[in-house]
Design a protein around this motif. Sequence first.
Motif, mmCIF file in Angstrom:
data_model
loop_
_atom_site.group_PDB
_atom_site.id
_atom_site.type_symbol
_atom_site.label_atom_id
_atom_site.label_comp_id
_atom_site.label_asym_id
_atom_site.label_seq_id
_atom_site.Cartn_x
_atom_site.Cartn_y
_atom_site.Cartn_z
ATOM 1 N N THR A 115 0.844 -1.190 0.000
ATOM 2 C CA THR A 115 0.000 0.000 0.000
ATOM 3 C C THR A 115 0.887 1.251 0.000
ATOM 4 O O THR A 115 1.791 1.375 0.826
ATOM 5 C CB THR A 115 -0.909 0.016 1.245
ATOM 6 N N GLY A 116 0.634 2.125 -0.944
ATOM 7 C CA GLY A 116 1.463 3.321 -1.051
ATOM 8 C C GLY A 116 2.908 3.006 -1.373
ATOM 9 O O GLY A 116 3.811 3.774 -1.047
ATOM 10 N N GLY A 117 3.142 1.883 -2.014
ATOM 11 C CA GLY A 117 4.513 1.434 -2.264
ATOM 12 C C GLY A 117 5.147 2.064 -3.489
ATOM 13 O O GLY A 117 4.560 2.914 -4.169
ATOM 14 N N SER A 118 6.377 1.644 -3.776
ATOM 15 C CA SER A 118 7.118 2.164 -4.919
ATOM 16 C C SER A 118 7.870 1.024 -5.595
ATOM 17 O O SER A 118 8.065 -0.043 -5.007
ATOM 18 C CB SER A 118 8.100 3.261 -4.490
ATOM 19 N N CYS A 119 8.300 1.260 -6.825
ATOM 20 C CA CYS A 119 9.138 0.303 -7.533
ATOM 21 C C CYS A 119 10.042 1.069 -8.481
ATOM 22 O O CYS A 119 9.789 2.248 -8.778
ATOM 23 C CB CYS A 119 8.301 -0.735 -8.284
ATOM 24 N N ASN A 120 11.097 0.439 -8.930
ATOM 25 C CA ASN A 120 12.038 1.160 -9.791
ATOM 26 C C ASN A 120 12.644 0.244 -10.848
ATOM 27 O O ASN A 120 12.638 -0.975 -10.715
ATOM 28 C CB ASN A 120 13.143 1.823 -8.953
ATOM 29 N N VAL A 121 13.160 0.878 -11.895
ATOM 30 C CA VAL A 121 13.893 0.184 -12.962
ATOM 31 C C VAL A 121 15.147 0.989 -13.262
ATOM 32 O O VAL A 121 15.219 2.193 -12.988
ATOM 33 C CB VAL A 121 13.053 0.046 -14.252
ATOM 34 N N GLY A 200 -0.129 7.388 -0.453
ATOM 35 C CA GLY A 200 -0.580 6.485 0.600
ATOM 36 C C GLY A 200 -1.986 5.959 0.429
ATOM 37 O O GLY A 200 -2.382 5.003 1.100
ATOM 38 N N TRP A 201 -2.771 6.580 -0.463
ATOM 39 C CA TRP A 201 -4.153 6.144 -0.672
ATOM 40 C C TRP A 201 -4.229 4.905 -1.588
ATOM 41 O O TRP A 201 -5.277 4.283 -1.704
ATOM 42 C CB TRP A 201 -4.966 7.285 -1.308
ATOM 43 N N VAL A 202 -3.149 4.562 -2.224
ATOM 44 C CA VAL A 202 -3.155 3.469 -3.198
ATOM 45 C C VAL A 202 -3.021 2.131 -2.464
ATOM 46 O O VAL A 202 -2.006 1.874 -1.811
ATOM 47 C CB VAL A 202 -2.003 3.635 -4.212
ATOM 48 N N ASP A 203 -4.052 1.269 -2.577
ATOM 49 C CA ASP A 203 -4.073 -0.004 -1.852
ATOM 50 C C ASP A 203 -3.630 -1.173 -2.736
ATOM 51 O O ASP A 203 -3.645 -1.099 -3.971
ATOM 52 C CB ASP A 203 -5.488 -0.283 -1.321
ATOM 53 N N PHE A 205 -4.691 -4.283 -3.949
ATOM 54 C CA PHE A 205 -5.693 -5.323 -4.206
ATOM 55 C C PHE A 205 -5.926 -5.552 -5.700
ATOM 56 O O PHE A 205 -6.905 -6.187 -6.088
ATOM 57 C CB PHE A 205 -7.029 -4.964 -3.517
ATOM 58 N N CYS A 206 -5.020 -5.079 -6.555
ATOM 59 C CA CYS A 206 -5.197 -5.279 -7.999
ATOM 60 C C CYS A 206 -4.565 -6.608 -8.429
ATOM 61 O O CYS A 206 -3.578 -7.057 -7.832
ATOM 62 C CB CYS A 206 -4.572 -4.118 -8.768
ATOM 63 N N ASP A 207 -5.110 -7.203 -9.484
ATOM 64 C CA ASP A 207 -4.681 -8.558 -9.861
ATOM 65 C C ASP A 207 -4.309 -8.719 -11.335
ATOM 66 O O ASP A 207 -4.266 -9.839 -11.828
ATOM 67 C CB ASP A 207 -5.788 -9.571 -9.524
ATOM 68 N N TRP A 208 -4.065 -7.631 -12.061
ATOM 69 C CA TRP A 208 -3.717 -7.757 -13.483
ATOM 70 C C TRP A 208 -2.306 -8.351 -13.632
ATOM 71 O O TRP A 208 -1.317 -7.688 -13.400
ATOM 72 C CB TRP A 208 -3.811 -6.393 -14.171
ATOM 73 N N GLU A 209 -2.255 -9.632 -13.968
ATOM 74 C CA GLU A 209 -1.016 -10.386 -14.162
ATOM 75 C C GLU A 209 -0.250 -10.639 -12.859
ATOM 76 O O GLU A 209 0.469 -11.619 -12.737
ATOM 77 C CB GLU A 209 -0.097 -9.703 -15.182
ATOM 78 N N TYR A 210 -0.362 -9.765 -11.889
ATOM 79 C CA TYR A 210 0.295 -9.948 -10.587
ATOM 80 C C TYR A 210 -0.767 -9.792 -9.501
ATOM 81 O O TYR A 210 -1.440 -8.753 -9.434
ATOM 82 C CB TYR A 210 1.407 -8.924 -10.361
ATOM 83 N N GLU A 211 -0.917 -10.778 -8.637
ATOM 84 C CA GLU A 211 -1.948 -10.713 -7.608
ATOM 85 C C GLU A 211 -1.567 -9.743 -6.493
ATOM 86 O O GLU A 211 -0.397 -9.641 -6.113
ATOM 87 C CB GLU A 211 -2.190 -12.099 -7.012
ATOM 88 N N ASN A 212 -2.595 -9.069 -5.976
ATOM 89 C CA ASN A 212 -2.470 -8.200 -4.804
ATOM 90 C C ASN A 212 -1.344 -7.167 -4.931
ATOM 91 O O ASN A 212 -0.521 -7.015 -4.031
ATOM 92 C CB ASN A 212 -2.258 -9.056 -3.548
ATOM 93 N N HIS A 213 -1.327 -6.461 -6.043
ATOM 94 C CA HIS A 213 -0.348 -5.380 -6.180
ATOM 95 C C HIS A 213 -1.056 -4.034 -6.097
ATOM 96 O O HIS A 213 -2.265 -3.925 -6.351
ATOM 97 C CB HIS A 213 0.437 -5.501 -7.489
ATOM 98 N N SER A 214 -0.296 -3.022 -5.725
ATOM 99 C CA SER A 214 -0.858 -1.672 -5.639
ATOM 100 C C SER A 214 -0.680 -0.920 -6.948
ATOM 101 O O SER A 214 -1.617 -0.296 -7.458
ATOM 102 C CB SER A 214 -0.201 -0.898 -4.494
ATOM 103 N N ILE A 215 0.526 -0.983 -7.535
ATOM 104 C CA ILE A 215 0.771 -0.325 -8.823
ATOM 105 C C ILE A 215 1.712 -1.167 -9.680
ATOM 106 O O ILE A 215 2.499 -1.967 -9.171
ATOM 107 C CB ILE A 215 1.409 1.076 -8.660
ATOM 108 N N ARG A 216 1.600 -0.976 -10.979
ATOM 109 C CA ARG A 216 2.604 -1.408 -11.943
ATOM 110 C C ARG A 216 2.989 -0.177 -12.761
ATOM 111 O O ARG A 216 2.156 0.705 -12.995
ATOM 112 C CB ARG A 216 2.062 -2.486 -12.884
#
Length: 325
Positions: A115-121, A200-203, A205-216
């Motif tokens: 929730t409210g997470g981040s990722c990088n490339v 922080g509002w981003v939860d 619970f999304c499942d497009w190709e990856y289960e229980n993710h907040s963002i891609r």
Amino acid sequence: MKGFTLTETIVSIAIFTLIMAGAAAAIVSAYQSQTANREQAVAIEEARRGIKTMVKEIRESASGEDGSYPIEKAGDKEFIFYSDVDQDLKVEKVRYFLGSAGSDSKTKDCVSYETGGSCNVNFNGFLEGDLTEAEVKVSVEGDLGHPKECVDIYADGNLLGEVCKSQCSDCSGSWEGVSTFDVSSLASDDNIQFEADATGWVDDFCDWEYENHSIRAKFVLSWTEENISQGKGKFKKTVTNYSDNPPGYNGASTTEIISSYVRNSPPIFKYYYFDEEKEELVQVEDYPARLEDTELMKVYLVVDVNPGAKPEPFELSSYSQLRNL
């Protein structure tokens, strides 16, 4: 029986040494010549196969899946067009070019499960010459249906802007919020890291190709660079697939080397149309007339593994008529 004097022995040894040195040099020279001839023959055959394939693909050029005109760019040493090169009934974007002249792109994506997470490339080692300009196209997917649910985009720690501040959906199952940012100054060192940081509002619970993710997040880095080599020129081919999400030629791409020993001073590509009144071919010099008027192309390569030495440079040329313009 009279033997050799010391002087005669030394002279004999010296003569024998010179003879052996000459023989060794001759053997080395013959081996090097044979190696060069073999390398030249291999390079010529590779170039021949590449030109044969290229001519066929150009001849069958067609409008892009997005309606693009069959020819996108008609440069002296770079040609971009659309053609179904793998016979899958979908038209690919094809680019033939010398060295690192012109533009190129790479695509990477990342995902966050918090929730409210981040990722990088990270992109590095993508430059072969001096960077002229660079931009990144960012698209995201996730729990992004509310104005407070958005993603901040950073490059090397610098805030580029927000994505999906509006007009995005919760767990849409497709890329949204496409935004483009100039990163020329940050990418010039051939190394750039991007981060997608959700509010922080981003939860999760999304499942497009990856289960229980907040963002891609998907990052398409595109750049233009100057050709770095007047010596060993690499003639390359890049094929890019069409993607539906988001629509456009931003799907998977592959690059292969057609020939590593191209020494062209004249252009690789020349463009012509048939003048019916004069009944002769006329070369098209100007832009954008090359895109509009070209009916026939000439492909010309000079292949030379070892410049300035034998074997001599080998010239290959072929013509291709564009049928579907």
